[in-house]
Design an enzyme around this catalytic site. Structure first.
Site, PDB file in Angstrom:
ATOM      1  N   GLY A 184      30.345 -53.956 -32.347  1.00 40.87           N
ATOM      2  CA  GLY A 184      31.221 -53.060 -33.101  1.00 40.87           C
ATOM      3  C   GLY A 184      30.429 -52.524 -34.271  1.00 40.87           C
ATOM      4  O   GLY A 184      29.206 -52.379 -34.180  1.00 40.87           O
ATOM      5  N   ASN A 185      31.098 -52.236 -35.366  1.00 43.65           N
ATOM      6  CA  ASN A 185      30.351 -51.846 -36.554  1.00 43.65           C
ATOM      7  C   ASN A 185      29.524 -53.045 -37.021  1.00 43.65           C
ATOM      8  O   ASN A 185      28.357 -52.926 -37.338  1.00 43.65           O
ATOM      9  CB  ASN A 185      31.313 -51.347 -37.623  1.00 43.65           C
ATOM     10  CG  ASN A 185      30.605 -50.455 -38.605  1.00 43.65           C
ATOM     11  OD1 ASN A 185      29.573 -49.847 -38.292  1.00 43.65           O
ATOM     12  ND2 ASN A 185      31.118 -50.397 -39.815  1.00 43.65           N
ATOM     13  N   ASN A 229      45.281 -59.835 -41.194  1.00 45.29           N
ATOM     14  CA  ASN A 229      43.839 -59.797 -41.405  1.00 45.29           C
ATOM     15  C   ASN A 229      43.629 -59.117 -42.763  1.00 45.29           C
ATOM     16  O   ASN A 229      43.668 -57.901 -42.870  1.00 45.29           O
ATOM     17  CB  ASN A 229      43.191 -59.004 -40.264  1.00 45.29           C
ATOM     18  CG  ASN A 229      41.690 -58.933 -40.388  1.00 45.29           C
ATOM     19  OD1 ASN A 229      41.118 -59.324 -41.412  1.00 45.29           O
ATOM     20  ND2 ASN A 229      41.038 -58.440 -39.354  1.00 45.29           N
ATOM     21  N   LYS A 248      45.411 -55.612 -42.372  1.00 50.14           N
ATOM     22  CA  LYS A 248      45.791 -55.176 -41.028  1.00 50.14           C
ATOM     23  C   LYS A 248      46.794 -56.184 -40.503  1.00 50.14           C
ATOM     24  O   LYS A 248      46.649 -57.387 -40.777  1.00 50.14           O
ATOM     25  CB  LYS A 248      44.567 -55.170 -40.100  1.00 50.14           C
ATOM     26  CG  LYS A 248      43.584 -54.074 -40.413  1.00 50.14           C
ATOM     27  CD  LYS A 248      42.500 -54.056 -39.341  1.00 50.14           C
ATOM     28  CE  LYS A 248      41.256 -53.408 -39.885  1.00 50.14           C
ATOM     29  NZ  LYS A 248      40.027 -53.892 -39.299  1.00 50.14           N
ATOM     30  N   ARG A 306      43.663 -64.432 -40.273  1.00 49.82           N
ATOM     31  CA  ARG A 306      42.228 -64.477 -39.999  1.00 49.82           C
ATOM     32  C   ARG A 306      41.526 -64.974 -41.269  1.00 49.82           C
ATOM     33  O   ARG A 306      41.732 -64.420 -42.352  1.00 49.82           O
ATOM     34  CB  ARG A 306      41.725 -63.082 -39.653  1.00 49.82           C
ATOM     35  CG  ARG A 306      40.231 -63.078 -39.473  1.00 49.82           C
ATOM     36  CD  ARG A 306      39.703 -61.690 -39.233  1.00 49.82           C
ATOM     37  NE  ARG A 306      38.272 -61.739 -39.008  1.00 49.82           N
ATOM     38  CZ  ARG A 306      37.424 -60.804 -39.399  1.00 49.82           C
ATOM     39  NH1 ARG A 306      37.852 -59.740 -40.021  1.00 49.82           N
ATOM     40  NH2 ARG A 306      36.151 -60.932 -39.146  1.00 49.82           N
ATOM     41  N   GLY A 348      33.826 -51.865 -30.197  1.00 52.66           N
ATOM     42  CA  GLY A 348      33.765 -50.393 -30.143  1.00 52.66           C
ATOM     43  C   GLY A 348      32.607 -49.827 -29.347  1.00 52.66           C
ATOM     44  O   GLY A 348      32.794 -48.995 -28.453  1.00 52.66           O
ATOM     45  N   VAL A 349      31.383 -50.278 -29.621  1.00 55.63           N
ATOM     46  CA  VAL A 349      30.213 -49.765 -28.908  1.00 55.63           C
ATOM     47  C   VAL A 349      30.146 -50.369 -27.506  1.00 55.63           C
ATOM     48  O   VAL A 349      29.974 -49.657 -26.508  1.00 55.63           O
ATOM     49  CB  VAL A 349      28.914 -50.083 -29.690  1.00 55.63           C
ATOM     50  CG1 VAL A 349      27.686 -49.649 -28.900  1.00 55.63           C
ATOM     51  CG2 VAL A 349      28.931 -49.426 -31.066  1.00 55.63           C
ATOM     52  N   ARG A 379      24.150 -53.021 -41.328  1.00 60.95           N
ATOM     53  CA  ARG A 379      23.391 -54.243 -41.637  1.00 60.95           C
ATOM     54  C   ARG A 379      22.109 -54.306 -40.815  1.00 60.95           C
ATOM     55  O   ARG A 379      22.101 -53.936 -39.648  1.00 60.95           O
ATOM     56  CB  ARG A 379      24.219 -55.496 -41.330  1.00 60.95           C
ATOM     57  CG  ARG A 379      25.377 -55.684 -42.271  1.00 60.95           C
ATOM     58  CD  ARG A 379      26.256 -56.857 -41.850  1.00 60.95           C
ATOM     59  NE  ARG A 379      27.647 -56.453 -41.871  1.00 60.95           N
ATOM     60  CZ  ARG A 379      28.603 -57.008 -41.140  1.00 60.95           C
ATOM     61  NH1 ARG A 379      28.343 -58.006 -40.339  1.00 60.95           N
ATOM     62  NH2 ARG A 379      29.840 -56.567 -41.216  1.00 60.95           N
ATOM     63  N   HIS A 434      32.664 -63.632 -35.825  1.00 62.05           N
ATOM     64  CA  HIS A 434      33.312 -62.984 -34.666  1.00 62.05           C
ATOM     65  C   HIS A 434      33.744 -64.024 -33.636  1.00 62.05           C
ATOM     66  O   HIS A 434      33.899 -63.704 -32.454  1.00 62.05           O
ATOM     67  CB  HIS A 434      32.360 -62.000 -33.934  1.00 62.05           C
ATOM     68  CG  HIS A 434      31.995 -60.773 -34.706  1.00 62.05           C
ATOM     69  ND1 HIS A 434      30.744 -60.202 -34.594  1.00 62.05           N
ATOM     70  CD2 HIS A 434      32.691 -60.003 -35.551  1.00 62.05           C
ATOM     71  CE1 HIS A 434      30.691 -59.127 -35.360  1.00 62.05           C
ATOM     72  NE2 HIS A 434      31.866 -58.978 -35.956  1.00 62.05           N
ATOM     73  N   GLU A 440      41.165 -59.540 -31.021  1.00 59.85           N
ATOM     74  CA  GLU A 440      41.137 -60.667 -31.953  1.00 59.85           C
ATOM     75  C   GLU A 440      42.528 -61.040 -32.437  1.00 59.85           C
ATOM     76  O   GLU A 440      42.847 -62.210 -32.605  1.00 59.85           O
ATOM     77  CB  GLU A 440      40.211 -60.338 -33.130  1.00 59.85           C
ATOM     78  CG  GLU A 440      38.752 -60.349 -32.705  1.00 59.85           C
ATOM     79  CD  GLU A 440      37.813 -59.682 -33.696  1.00 59.85           C
ATOM     80  OE1 GLU A 440      37.772 -58.436 -33.705  1.00 59.85           O
ATOM     81  OE2 GLU A 440      37.134 -60.391 -34.440  1.00 59.85           O
ATOM     82  N   ASN A 456      32.750 -48.867 -25.141  1.00 58.61           N
ATOM     83  CA  ASN A 456      32.777 -47.421 -24.930  1.00 58.61           C
ATOM     84  C   ASN A 456      31.443 -46.753 -24.612  1.00 58.61           C
ATOM     85  O   ASN A 456      31.426 -45.700 -23.979  1.00 58.61           O
ATOM     86  CB  ASN A 456      33.351 -46.729 -26.176  1.00 58.61           C
ATOM     87  CG  ASN A 456      34.788 -47.131 -26.416  1.00 58.61           C
ATOM     88  OD1 ASN A 456      35.653 -46.844 -25.595  1.00 58.61           O
ATOM     89  ND2 ASN A 456      35.047 -47.815 -27.520  1.00 58.61           N
TER      90      ASN A 456
END
Ligand code: AMP
Length: 418
Positions: free
Chosen positions: A217-218, A13, A20, A98, A337-338, A248, A187, A391, A341
């Site tokens: 996520g972010n 990625n 990554k 990706r 993430g959000v 954003r 996504h 992903e 969690n």
């Protein structure tokens, strides 16, 4: 060992200043290595390499300068080689990349050749922040292992099933066509993986369930998935549209842009930066991390509370909209993430929607787990689920499926992608 027996897939990625990576063994799905090279091109570049299990388990870090993506991949290769997993290994079956934007053409994972690379380059004007880095990653990997299949897996591909009435903006059709202006969605790899895993969680086939996926996520996006096919999603021409995100704005009246230009005297680039990097949660309250926002709310911080409320309000609007788009909903699923969690976000997003069949089990919702799980009571008409996204695993799966299934064709569907 012959290529046909090779079972490892390296997933890359590549971002503008980072790479990554994950190496997976597709025989059992195990993760052999995971890592990140960041701040490529800076003096402070860093490589963090982790072997999750086995005799070499552990994490190593390198801080020698990494001037470019070529050097980054070389360093990744060296670290993998130290664990006996080098890029020259005959067990490496393919590299999966990706690629953020596949436009209308790439509806499925695709083996990269020169012509495919040219096509991905042609999409740079609609993905100026992402596609150039993805292309650099592919070129670098091809140079290192020209004999190996390099597969591009597109963030937009899952959304290419959207009907025209969801994909097109209501603007002058000739202008839209001339500049390829339409809603592509992003996504997609996550929405595909999570919607499929949700069907599994419900014990049903993907064709038999309608799911609203909330990838929070972010970056954040929602999608409406009917019988395994995406029928609407919240991101559009670019990943700016839709939900409130870390930095954003998501949806706004496009006239805000004219107003900022004409009245505030801002340039196009300044407005771009404002909406993509200085808006969303960070613009509203100065923080883009939901943990920090919750902590501040606990201390009575009003800006943090308003940011949270705006975030949740937008989310609820999309749940309602996609409920109407789908007609019947089997599950609303939270991921990233959000979504994975933040129990408070799940609670606030679904509160008071009993009439729609949405009920949360407070105790289940409070449980922290890395496993896919239901957070609604067994009798609920609409399941509410938490499904951790993956992903990289999905990119590896699609890559491996493609090279396993096609010897001559270029796409997973076997169709010409023209
Ligand atoms: P992602 O882009 O999927 O990696 O998600 C990153 C975001 O997840 C961060 O910006 C945080 O806002 C959020 N996040 C991560 N862990 C938690 C947590 N324990 N509680 C609330 N939000 C979290």
């Amino acid at each position: 060992m012959t290529r046909s027996r090779a079972s490892r897939v390296l997933v890359l990625n590549s971002g503008s200043s980072s790479v990554k990576y994950q190496l997976l063994d597709m025989r059992d799905g195990s993760r052999l290595a995971v890592g990140l090279v960041e701040r490529i091109g800076e003096q402070t570049s860093r490589l963090v390499h982790t072997v999750p299990a086995g005799p070499n388990a552990g994490t190593r870090e390198r801080t020698d300068p990494v001037p470019d993506h070529g050097a980054a991949l070389k360093a990744v290769g060296e670290e993998l080689a130290r664990d006996g997993l080098g890029l020259d290994s005959p067990e490496l079956a393919a590299i999966g990349h990706r690629v953020v934007h596949g436009g209308q053409r790439f509806t499925a994972p695709t083996v990269v050749d020169d012509e495919v690379l040219v096509e991905i380059e042609r999409l740079v004007p609609v993905a100026p922040l992402h596609n150039p880095a993805n292309i650099t990653g592919i070129r670098t990997a091809r140079a290192l292992r020209p004999d190996l299949p390099q597969v591009a897996v597109f963030d937009t591909a899952f959304h290419t099933t959207m009907p025209e009435h969801a994909a097109r903006y209501a603007i002058d059709a000739a202008t839209a066509d001339a500049y390829r202006i339409r809603r592509y969605g992003f996504h997609g790899t996550s929405h595909a993986y999570v919607s499929r895993r949700t069907a599994e969680l419900l014990g049903k086939a993907p064709e038999d369930v309608n799911v609203i996926v909330l990838h929070l996520g972010n970056g954040a996006s929602a999608s409406a998935v009917a019988g395994g096919r995406c029928v609407d999603t919240s991101m559009g021409l670019t990943p700016l549209e839709g939900l409130v995100m870390g930095t954003r704005s998501g949806d706004l009246d496009p006239a805000v842009i004219f107003h900022l230009g004409r009245v505030a005297g801002m340039s196009m680039d300044e407005i771009d930066t404002l909406l993509n990097k200085q808006s969303g949660l960070v613009g509203l309250c100065g923080d883009n991390d939901m943990r920090e926002i919750r902590r501040r709310i606990g201390e009575g911080d009003r800006a943090a509370l308003l940011a949270f409320e705006i975030y949740v309000h937008r989310l609820r609007k999309y749940i309602g909209a996609y409920y109407a788009v789908l007609g019947r909903v089997d599950a609303v699923v939270f991921t990233a993430g959000v979504g994975e969690n933040a129990a408070e976000v799940r609670e606030a997003a679904t509160a008071g929607l009993e009439e729609l069949g949405l009920v949360l089990d407070t105790e289940l919702n409070a449980v922290r787990s890395a496993e896919p799980r239901l957070v609604s009571p067994a009798h609920a008409r609409v399941a509410v689920a938490v499904v951790p996204t993956d992903e990289e695993r999905e990119i590896a799966r699609q890559t491996f499926a493609l090279i396993g299934n096609t010897s001559t064709g270029k796409t997973a569907t076997g169709e010409s992608h023209a």
